[in-house]
Design an enzyme around this catalytic site. Sequence first.
Site, PDB file in Angstrom:
ATOM      1  N   ASP A  55      69.268  24.161  48.988  1.00  0.00           N
ATOM      2  CA  ASP A  55      70.120  23.509  48.129  1.00  0.00           C
ATOM      3  C   ASP A  55      70.661  24.323  46.804  1.00  0.00           C
ATOM      4  O   ASP A  55      69.606  24.776  46.322  1.00  0.00           O
ATOM      5  CB  ASP A  55      69.373  22.464  47.710  1.00  0.00           C
ATOM      6  CG  ASP A  55      70.276  20.950  47.225  1.00  0.00           C
ATOM      7  OD1 ASP A  55      71.908  21.551  47.764  1.00  0.00           O
ATOM      8  OD2 ASP A  55      69.630  20.222  46.885  1.00  0.00           O
TER       9      ASP A  55
ATOM     10  N   ASN B 127      60.399  11.146  42.545  1.00  0.00           N
ATOM     11  CA  ASN B 127      61.656   9.792  43.163  1.00  0.00           C
ATOM     12  C   ASN B 127      60.291   8.808  42.995  1.00  0.00           C
ATOM     13  O   ASN B 127      59.561   9.015  43.603  1.00  0.00           O
ATOM     14  CB  ASN B 127      61.698   9.779  44.208  1.00  0.00           C
ATOM     15  CG  ASN B 127      63.286  10.216  44.762  1.00  0.00           C
ATOM     16  OD1 ASN B 127      63.996  10.858  44.291  1.00  0.00           O
ATOM     17  ND2 ASN B 127      63.079  12.100  45.220  1.00  0.00           N
TER      18      ASN B 127
ATOM     19  N   ARG C 253      65.696   3.665  45.148  1.00  0.00           N
ATOM     20  CA  ARG C 253      64.389   4.603  44.940  1.00  0.00           C
ATOM     21  C   ARG C 253      65.328   5.528  43.507  1.00  0.00           C
ATOM     22  O   ARG C 253      66.062   5.248  42.998  1.00  0.00           O
ATOM     23  CB  ARG C 253      65.247   6.263  45.781  1.00  0.00           C
ATOM     24  CG  ARG C 253      64.469   6.991  45.540  1.00  0.00           C
ATOM     25  CD  ARG C 253      64.884   8.178  47.036  1.00  0.00           C
ATOM     26  NE  ARG C 253      66.141   8.782  46.773  1.00  0.00           N
ATOM     27  CZ  ARG C 253      66.320   9.859  46.796  1.00  0.00           C
ATOM     28  NH1 ARG C 253      65.984  10.628  45.687  1.00  0.00           N
ATOM     29  NH2 ARG C 253      67.821   9.774  46.639  1.00  0.00           N
TER      30      ARG C 253
ATOM     31  N   THR D 106      58.246  16.799  48.982  1.00  0.00           N
ATOM     32  CA  THR D 106      57.105  16.387  49.022  1.00  0.00           C
ATOM     33  C   THR D 106      57.673  15.671  50.405  1.00  0.00           C
ATOM     34  O   THR D 106      58.470  14.779  50.133  1.00  0.00           O
ATOM     35  CB  THR D 106      56.042  16.528  47.939  1.00  0.00           C
ATOM     36  OG1 THR D 106      56.611  14.541  47.615  1.00  0.00           O
ATOM     37  CG2 THR D 106      55.818  16.992  47.375  1.00  0.00           C
TER      38      THR D 106
ATOM     39  N   GLU E 181      64.476  24.691  48.291  1.00  0.00           N
ATOM     40  CA  GLU E 181      64.073  23.319  48.222  1.00  0.00           C
ATOM     41  C   GLU E 181      63.173  23.017  48.910  1.00  0.00           C
ATOM     42  O   GLU E 181      62.912  23.019  49.774  1.00  0.00           O
ATOM     43  CB  GLU E 181      65.456  22.124  48.410  1.00  0.00           C
ATOM     44  CG  GLU E 181      64.879  21.193  47.051  1.00  0.00           C
ATOM     45  CD  GLU E 181      65.544  20.367  46.362  1.00  0.00           C
ATOM     46  OE1 GLU E 181      67.108  21.002  45.819  1.00  0.00           O
ATOM     47  OE2 GLU E 181      65.432  19.316  46.141  1.00  0.00           O
TER      48      GLU E 181
ATOM     49  N   GLU F 196      60.384  17.139  44.440  1.00  0.00           N
ATOM     50  CA  GLU F 196      61.590  17.933  44.783  1.00  0.00           C
ATOM     51  C   GLU F 196      62.364  18.908  44.350  1.00  0.00           C
ATOM     52  O   GLU F 196      62.458  19.224  43.393  1.00  0.00           O
ATOM     53  CB  GLU F 196      63.087  17.576  45.742  1.00  0.00           C
ATOM     54  CG  GLU F 196      63.827  16.178  45.154  1.00  0.00           C
ATOM     55  CD  GLU F 196      64.639  15.146  45.459  1.00  0.00           C
ATOM     56  OE1 GLU F 196      65.612  15.560  45.925  1.00  0.00           O
ATOM     57  OE2 GLU F 196      64.832  14.463  45.603  1.00  0.00           O
TER      58      GLU F 196
ATOM     59  N   HIS G 207      65.532   8.465  40.794  1.00  0.00           N
ATOM     60  CA  HIS G 207      65.927   9.239  40.683  1.00  0.00           C
ATOM     61  C   HIS G 207      65.752   9.989  39.571  1.00  0.00           C
ATOM     62  O   HIS G 207      66.863   9.841  38.835  1.00  0.00           O
ATOM     63  CB  HIS G 207      67.342   9.893  41.629  1.00  0.00           C
ATOM     64  CG  HIS G 207      67.087  11.276  42.378  1.00  0.00           C
ATOM     65  ND1 HIS G 207      66.284  12.114  43.743  1.00  0.00           N
ATOM     66  CD2 HIS G 207      68.089  12.472  42.137  1.00  0.00           C
ATOM     67  CE1 HIS G 207      66.558  12.890  43.168  1.00  0.00           C
ATOM     68  NE2 HIS G 207      67.795  13.672  42.627  1.00  0.00           N
TER      69      HIS G 207
ATOM     70  N   HIS H  27      62.743  17.598  40.461  1.00  0.00           N
ATOM     71  CA  HIS H  27      62.993  15.717  40.849  1.00  0.00           C
ATOM     72  C   HIS H  27      62.113  15.165  41.418  1.00  0.00           C
ATOM     73  O   HIS H  27      61.071  15.320  42.127  1.00  0.00           O
ATOM     74  CB  HIS H  27      64.467  15.699  41.487  1.00  0.00           C
ATOM     75  CG  HIS H  27      65.656  15.887  40.691  1.00  0.00           C
ATOM     76  ND1 HIS H  27      66.772  16.334  41.353  1.00  0.00           N
ATOM     77  CD2 HIS H  27      65.728  17.123  40.070  1.00  0.00           C
ATOM     78  CE1 HIS H  27      67.498  17.300  40.367  1.00  0.00           C
ATOM     79  NE2 HIS H  27      67.127  17.605  40.074  1.00  0.00           N
TER      80      HIS H  27
ATOM     81  N   TYR I  96      64.534  23.013  52.365  1.00  0.00           N
ATOM     82  CA  TYR I  96      66.070  23.077  53.275  1.00  0.00           C
ATOM     83  C   TYR I  96      66.434  24.377  52.069  1.00  0.00           C
ATOM     84  O   TYR I  96      65.789  23.933  50.735  1.00  0.00           O
ATOM     85  CB  TYR I  96      67.001  22.070  52.785  1.00  0.00           C
ATOM     86  CG  TYR I  96      66.850  21.242  51.584  1.00  0.00           C
ATOM     87  CD1 TYR I  96      65.630  20.212  51.538  1.00  0.00           C
ATOM     88  CD2 TYR I  96      67.556  20.931  51.105  1.00  0.00           C
ATOM     89  CE1 TYR I  96      64.836  19.803  50.634  1.00  0.00           C
ATOM     90  CE2 TYR I  96      67.628  19.592  50.058  1.00  0.00           C
ATOM     91  CZ  TYR I  96      66.017  19.221  49.659  1.00  0.00           C
ATOM     92  OH  TYR I  96      65.926  18.397  48.984  1.00  0.00           O
TER      93      TYR I  96
END
Lengths: 65, 495
Positions: free
Chosen positions: B88, B152, B237, B96, B93, B10, B239, B150, B86
Amino acid sequence: MPEREQIKREAPARKEAETVEEVPAGSEKGEKLKAEMDDLLDEIDEVLESNSEDFVRGYVQKGGQ
Amino acid sequence: MAIRKVCGVETEYGIVLRGGGESNPIAASSLLINAYVSSLQRNVGWDFEDESPGTDARGFQAEGSMPPEVETHLVNAVLTNGARYYVDHAHPECSTPECSDAREVAVWDRAAEQILVQSMAAAGAILPAGQELVVHKNNSDGKGNSYGCHENYLMDRAVPFSRIVNGIMPFFVTRQLFTGAGKVGTEAVGLTTSDVPFQLSSRADFFEEEVGLETTLKRPLVNTRDEPHCDAQKYRRLHVIVGDANMSEVATYLKVGTTAIVLAMIEDDELQRDLSLMNPVAALRRVSYDLSLGLVLDLADHTRMTALDLQWQYLGYAKKWAESRGLESVGEEVGADVLQRWEATLEALETDPASLATTVDWVAKRSLLSAYAERDGLAWDSPKLKALDLQYHDLRPGRCLAARLGLERISSDDEVARAVTEPPTTTRAYFRGKCLQRFASSIVAANWDSLVFDIGGDPLRRVPMMEPLKGTAAMVDDLLDSCATPAELLDRLGA
């Protein structure tokens, strides 16, 4: 990269180092690379922001994650 | 046995409105995304019901640590490729869709860039003449404000979090050797460009803690946000906030591919040695500042190693792990390729770093800037070099310097064009994306782990998607093909 220190040391858990192909300065390959880089720089001059320094100065973002 | 490392990235992008005077970045980001979404004439909102970003993986809700604002009033769209797009923290941002391996992440990350490029064009059609929205895929403004890219990774909940922290932290400190996007100067307090003319990572200046929940202040090397977006009994997850946004596809591929391998190895408890560093937070910066790549770091066990040595250790263990456990958890073919490229990259870093100018961002950026500085007789604190640094990340097709450096590709243009609208076939993103393609007008909300349908008359119907590997093309294509309406689909699913 001139500042890279050539330290010989035992790197753990790796294969035998392969022989390094040195490109002597002034060699044909070196000249070609330099010519390519010169062309690239000329090309980049054309797409650079004309007021790039102002743009950098004014480039302020809010902090994010 | 390690579980499949479902993964994604992201990215928060830098944004400026040019020609419009003072601009509000939230308004600019909203305009950008709205322009794109309107151009698609389809808009499904995000469903926040299951979001709990304040939950901590160490098993407690943090006190005095605010979860990120859930900005429900801001633009928040789900795309037919399964991605989320979106606003952020005052940035556009794009996350995927869930991918099943590093190669897919490289493709859908490139697709995300294309979505931003198309958004700039769509915004350009709306904005008054002389105004332009410009997006950069970078990590800071050069003035101390940072924003993230980031990653994940899906992890087995049964693995103790402390094992993940100990195992992955030295890897995070040292992977910047090949994942760093490079940066002119430093944004660390008290240092100037004369101290740090150029560094490997654009993000290393901003980390202050080893482990923690924060993402915007006192950023930690290992983030503890525990928000699995799937069955929380079975999965977590991980992060990851420590990485740079990469312009090089190979760098994205290697970043995600090697990290997935190391995490799978940690899950299998096959990391043979505790490689913990004495002071990992300081080490992150020191490694980033050390262009000689020869800096020796102190380990907690009082041995000493360079960042490259540590990477060789991880690679050695990874190869043994691959032999004993196989590479199924990271994708056989991709896993084998990542191992090979990882080794070749470490060899090149050791013998001839400049040879990585088409795969490693910091090398590509540095060779360009060095050549430019040499030609024009510029010092590293020259604003011109900072401008080149910034423009390396400019996503406008004509202006992007990274695009002119012959960076090696992982994806093809056709594949990326498809990935702008098509989801990966290998995860639940497929079901999400295909439902949005076919039944968007009946979907009122979407989330990573659910879709909410309104088929009229009845109450809203929620389809849970708690398993990231269910909803793949192999599993749902026949079902989707056989349903002409969303009502039929819901009946067949028993939702």
